[in-house]
Write a protein that holds these residues in place. Structure first.
Motif, PDB file in Angstrom:
ATOM      1  N   TYR A   1     -38.356 -14.427  -3.704  1.00  0.00           N
ATOM      2  CA  TYR A   1     -37.835 -16.668  -4.151  1.00  0.00           C
ATOM      3  C   TYR A   1     -38.876 -16.779  -3.931  1.00  0.00           C
ATOM      4  N   CYS A   2     -39.594 -16.740  -2.863  1.00  0.00           N
ATOM      5  CA  CYS A   2     -40.691 -17.854  -2.579  1.00  0.00           C
ATOM      6  C   CYS A   2     -41.800 -17.742  -4.246  1.00  0.00           C
ATOM      7  N   LYS A   3     -42.246 -16.602  -4.446  1.00  0.00           N
ATOM      8  CA  LYS A   3     -42.944 -15.974  -5.111  1.00  0.00           C
ATOM      9  C   LYS A   3     -43.083 -16.919  -6.949  1.00  0.00           C
ATOM     10  N   ALA A   4     -41.448 -16.793  -6.685  1.00  0.00           N
ATOM     11  CA  ALA A   4     -40.882 -17.525  -8.121  1.00  0.00           C
ATOM     12  C   ALA A   4     -40.909 -18.930  -8.382  1.00  0.00           C
ATOM     13  N   ALA A   5     -40.189 -19.174  -7.052  1.00  0.00           N
ATOM     14  CA  ALA A   5     -39.874 -20.791  -6.762  1.00  0.00           C
ATOM     15  C   ALA A   5     -41.709 -21.138  -6.936  1.00  0.00           C
ATOM     16  N   GLU A   6     -42.607 -20.429  -6.205  1.00  0.00           N
ATOM     17  CA  GLU A   6     -43.491 -21.701  -5.616  1.00  0.00           C
ATOM     18  C   GLU A   6     -44.520 -22.265  -7.517  1.00  0.00           C
ATOM     19  N   ALA A   7     -44.654 -21.085  -7.339  1.00  0.00           N
ATOM     20  CA  ALA A   7     -45.036 -20.726  -9.675  1.00  0.00           C
ATOM     21  C   ALA A   7     -44.699 -22.062  -9.657  1.00  0.00           C
ATOM     22  N   CYS A   8     -43.864 -22.834  -9.943  1.00  0.00           N
ATOM     23  CA  CYS A   8     -42.905 -22.942 -10.378  1.00  0.00           C
ATOM     24  C   CYS A   8     -42.440 -24.783 -10.039  1.00  0.00           C
ATOM     25  N   GLY A   9     -43.802 -24.589  -8.990  1.00  0.00           N
ATOM     26  CA  GLY A   9     -43.202 -26.336  -7.785  1.00  0.00           C
ATOM     27  C   GLY A   9     -42.243 -26.116  -7.556  1.00  0.00           C
ATOM     28  N   LYS A  10     -41.101 -25.331  -6.878  1.00  0.00           N
ATOM     29  CA  LYS A  10     -39.482 -25.572  -6.444  1.00  0.00           C
ATOM     30  C   LYS A  10     -39.411 -25.004  -5.378  1.00  0.00           C
ATOM     31  N   LYS A  11     -38.805 -25.403  -4.416  1.00  0.00           N
ATOM     32  CA  LYS A  11     -39.163 -24.857  -3.151  1.00  0.00           C
ATOM     33  C   LYS A  11     -37.763 -24.387  -3.114  1.00  0.00           C
ATOM     34  N   VAL A  12     -37.156 -22.888  -2.028  1.00  0.00           N
ATOM     35  CA  VAL A  12     -36.739 -21.862  -1.694  1.00  0.00           C
ATOM     36  C   VAL A  12     -35.418 -22.085  -0.176  1.00  0.00           C
ATOM     37  N   GLY A  13     -34.342 -22.123  -0.700  1.00  0.00           N
ATOM     38  CA  GLY A  13     -33.106 -22.650   0.329  1.00  0.00           C
ATOM     39  C   GLY A  13     -32.770 -20.893   0.906  1.00  0.00           C
ATOM     40  N   VAL A  14     -32.305 -21.196   1.565  1.00  0.00           N
ATOM     41  CA  VAL A  14     -31.047 -19.673   2.370  1.00  0.00           C
ATOM     42  C   VAL A  14     -29.784 -20.448   2.953  1.00  0.00           C
ATOM     43  N   HIS A  15     -28.714 -19.127   3.000  1.00  0.00           N
ATOM     44  CA  HIS A  15     -27.441 -19.991   2.561  1.00  0.00           C
ATOM     45  C   HIS A  15     -27.210 -18.329   3.247  1.00  0.00           C
ATOM     46  N   MET A  16     -26.662 -18.082   4.283  1.00  0.00           N
ATOM     47  CA  MET A  16     -26.568 -16.609   5.431  1.00  0.00           C
ATOM     48  C   MET A  16     -24.785 -16.360   6.000  1.00  0.00           C
ATOM     49  N   HIS A  17     -24.682 -15.791   6.130  1.00  0.00           N
ATOM     50  CA  HIS A  17     -22.507 -15.168   6.492  1.00  0.00           C
ATOM     51  C   HIS A  17     -22.925 -14.530   7.436  1.00  0.00           C
ATOM     52  N   ASN A  18     -22.179 -14.340   8.175  1.00  0.00           N
ATOM     53  CA  ASN A  18     -21.879 -13.923   9.626  1.00  0.00           C
ATOM     54  C   ASN A  18     -21.818 -12.608  10.316  1.00  0.00           C
ATOM     55  N   ASN A  19     -21.151 -12.234   8.772  1.00  0.00           N
ATOM     56  CA  ASN A  19     -20.725 -10.836   9.128  1.00  0.00           C
ATOM     57  C   ASN A  19     -21.170  -9.662  10.298  1.00  0.00           C
ATOM     58  N   GLN A  20     -22.335  -9.212   9.842  1.00  0.00           N
ATOM     59  CA  GLN A  20     -22.949  -8.508  11.137  1.00  0.00           C
ATOM     60  C   GLN A  20     -23.654  -9.444  11.584  1.00  0.00           C
ATOM     61  N   GLN A  21     -23.069 -10.679  12.130  1.00  0.00           N
ATOM     62  CA  GLN A  21     -24.156 -10.946  13.542  1.00  0.00           C
ATOM     63  C   GLN A  21     -24.677 -11.473  13.146  1.00  0.00           C
ATOM     64  N   LEU A  22     -25.608 -11.265  11.775  1.00  0.00           N
ATOM     65  CA  LEU A  22     -27.286 -11.674  11.214  1.00  0.00           C
ATOM     66  C   LEU A  22     -27.314 -12.794  10.633  1.00  0.00           C
ATOM     67  N   ALA A  23     -26.281 -14.247  10.617  1.00  0.00           N
ATOM     68  CA  ALA A  23     -26.238 -15.249  10.189  1.00  0.00           C
ATOM     69  C   ALA A  23     -27.862 -16.195  10.616  1.00  0.00           C
TER      70      ALA A  23
ATOM     71  N   LEU B   1     -31.296 -18.746  -1.625  1.00  0.00           N
ATOM     72  CA  LEU B   1     -31.185 -17.195  -1.421  1.00  0.00           C
ATOM     73  C   LEU B   1     -29.903 -16.897  -0.863  1.00  0.00           C
ATOM     74  N   VAL B   2     -28.827 -16.310  -0.804  1.00  0.00           N
ATOM     75  CA  VAL B   2     -26.798 -16.260  -0.662  1.00  0.00           C
ATOM     76  C   VAL B   2     -27.073 -15.297  -0.344  1.00  0.00           C
ATOM     77  N   ASP B   3     -26.296 -14.859   1.078  1.00  0.00           N
ATOM     78  CA  ASP B   3     -25.798 -13.786   1.011  1.00  0.00           C
ATOM     79  C   ASP B   3     -24.254 -13.940   0.838  1.00  0.00           C
ATOM     80  N   SER B   4     -23.632 -13.810   0.002  1.00  0.00           N
ATOM     81  CA  SER B   4     -22.315 -13.957  -0.100  1.00  0.00           C
ATOM     82  C   SER B   4     -21.491 -13.671   0.814  1.00  0.00           C
ATOM     83  N   TYR B   5     -21.651 -12.138   1.016  1.00  0.00           N
ATOM     84  CA  TYR B   5     -20.841 -11.095   1.647  1.00  0.00           C
ATOM     85  C   TYR B   5     -21.694 -10.888   3.373  1.00  0.00           C
ATOM     86  N   GLY B   6     -22.246 -11.056   3.499  1.00  0.00           N
ATOM     87  CA  GLY B   6     -22.714 -10.922   4.853  1.00  0.00           C
ATOM     88  C   GLY B   6     -23.619  -9.475   4.787  1.00  0.00           C
TER      89      GLY B   6
END
Lengths: 323, 323
Positions: A196-218, A177-182
């Protein structure tokens, strides 16, 4: 919203940290890091108990001039080996490959001949067939793979759903899950993480997260995503990364309760090497122009140009962004 | 956790913003703001549609030397009137009064003789009887009142519950959830907000939120608290405030959808006056030492001292904080 996982006292062993300082930070200095910086970062990550370190991009030398970028834009096998030898540590190594910018058929060699463990394929939703081809290749070469679906705040829900369906049917190991624009708020991150987790878990995959700090929310968005099920979290030293930068690794190590994680080596690295990097002229971090592009769900390019020109007429920029 | 209120498209008319730049920012520069700064801030808040502006503290002149602080530590009626005249605007004015540091019986005059609308009483849980006395007095004098219960991250749940019970039985209008050390995570803020709202709603009071940015969570925590029911949100221009500072007003105006709010006047103010304030030598904002005290749930005083001494040995500070 009751699907919270974990708490603030114990830890979830499925959570893994990925240090993306060289890769995302390389967008700040055109990948011109000193050899000492990279070597010390590698040793720091090992000591800190961080699970993955990303060295940079596998960018095509046909598309990008090797004289205009440092070596971590290309991540030749020899360049990485000069730092890590045979990498006789628990730290796994990753590179990122952008769809359409990587000669993957030539440059991604069999994993048995490489010190690289993980190849992360970065794609926009509209490049999904290209991403699937790369996932397939890297998987066949023996690598762990993730797919980083970028700029989803600007994609339709239908396109996100279709992309998830496609990658779920691929051999990819993780979906980011990527927040390119922050531009995402924590409440949106929670909903997207659950999707994402619902979709991923159904097929045995993991979810990752990549966030940007534009709004001090990374950091806030990263820990929210983890709390609602993400397992892989990207962070960089002091948030080094393009524009407003990323989630701060030192914050993740303060927050997570896994006793394998050590904050002190990271503090020591920051004290010397991040300070030196800033003194060299590398600039990143939250600033008003990035807040505006984030809040308006826009690519940060106008904010980056504004900063580069040393402009400070914020009100004018805001009107420009609105028009 | 299903008690979410509002969404990201519409707006809740009960939400009010309070600009605390002079009061919390005064802790950075000992309340030595230029008259122009304060006047322009007042005009900016009026233009931006912000509902409340806090001028400073009503501090006792017996306890604090008037020669060592600017006038906004004391907020004499005449000082405020020099800026606002009779305040013939929609902007309401507030002052803060600390329990034990305010001669409230002399210094809080009848509201009919004052331009002040709201008195905010700041208290630790162990000062609650003093707070109740001040609430009673200010209420009798005709003011709107709030109580800001400080440092709750270091208080027991029992003390918080008892404090809420006491203030709920007082004539106070609003109860503030305050993260004095910048140590709360969004998931804790949600739980606390639900607790505060439950108590406050049962007696017809509102909940407010005041967050600090030690862990880059001031904005995230503020919008989470609002999403779960808080009505009053404190913010300051570019987060100006002690140590790591506060929630950024410009972010709140970008986030909230109330059409009365205007971002442009605030951008213009920041462009000139916040820039000048920083050039004067006022320093605030997220930094590694504040992150450490926040993450360790400590008062920021050690971090403030570390910064003042121009130390950068982060690893040593961390060991000092742990011992």
């Amino acid at each position: 919203m009751s699907e919270k996982k974990g708490d603030l006292i114990s830890y979830r062993p499925d959570i893994k940290l990925l240090d993306a300082t060289i890769r995302d930070g390389g967008l700040v200095n055109d990948f011109y890091f000193s050899d000492e910086f990279v070597k010390q970062l590698y040793l720091t990550n090992v000591k800190a108990g961080i699970e993955y370190m990303e060295f940079g991009y596998k960018a095509s030398k046909d598309l990008f001039d090797v004289n205009k970028f440092g070596k971590w834009k290309f991540c030749d096998e020899e360049s990485i080996r000069e730092v890590v030898g045979d990498n006789d540590t628990d730290l796994k190594l990753s590179v990122m490959a952008d769809v359409g910018r990587c000669d993957f058929k030539n440059d991604i060699i069999p994993s048995k001949d490489s010190v690289i463990d993980l190849v992360r394929i970065a794609t926009y939703t509209y490049q999904m067939p290209g991403a699937l081809e790369m996932i397939e290749h890297c998987h066949e070469m023996g690598y762990e793979t993730t797919v980083n679906i970028m700029a989803i705040s600007a994609a339709s829900e239908e396109d996100i759903d279709k992309s998830l369906e496609l990658v779920c049917n691929s051999p990819v190991d993780g979906i980011y899950l990527v927040d390119s624009y922050g531009s995402l708020y924590p409440e949106e991150v929670r909903e997207l993480t659950l999707k994402y987790c619902k979709a991923a878990e159904a097929c045995g995959k993991k979810v990752g997260v990549h966030m940007h700090n534009n709004q001090q929310l990374a950091f806030a968005n990263t820990i929210e995503s983890i709390a609602y099920g993400a397992s892989f979290a990207d962070a960089t030293m002091s948030g080094m990364g393009r524009g407003a930068g990323n989630c701060f690794m030192e914050q993740m190590l303060s927050f997570l309760r896994n006793p394998n994680y050590k904050l002190s080596p990271v503090l020591k690295f920051i004290e010397k090497y991040i300070t030196e990097e800033r003194e060299k002229g590398s600039v990143w971090g939250y600033d008003l122009p990035y807040m505006m592009t984030g809040a308006l769900n826009l690519h940060p390019r106008a904010a980056i140009a504004f900063k580069k020109e040393n402009r400070t007429d914020y009100q004018t920029l805001y009107q420009e962004l609105l028009s």
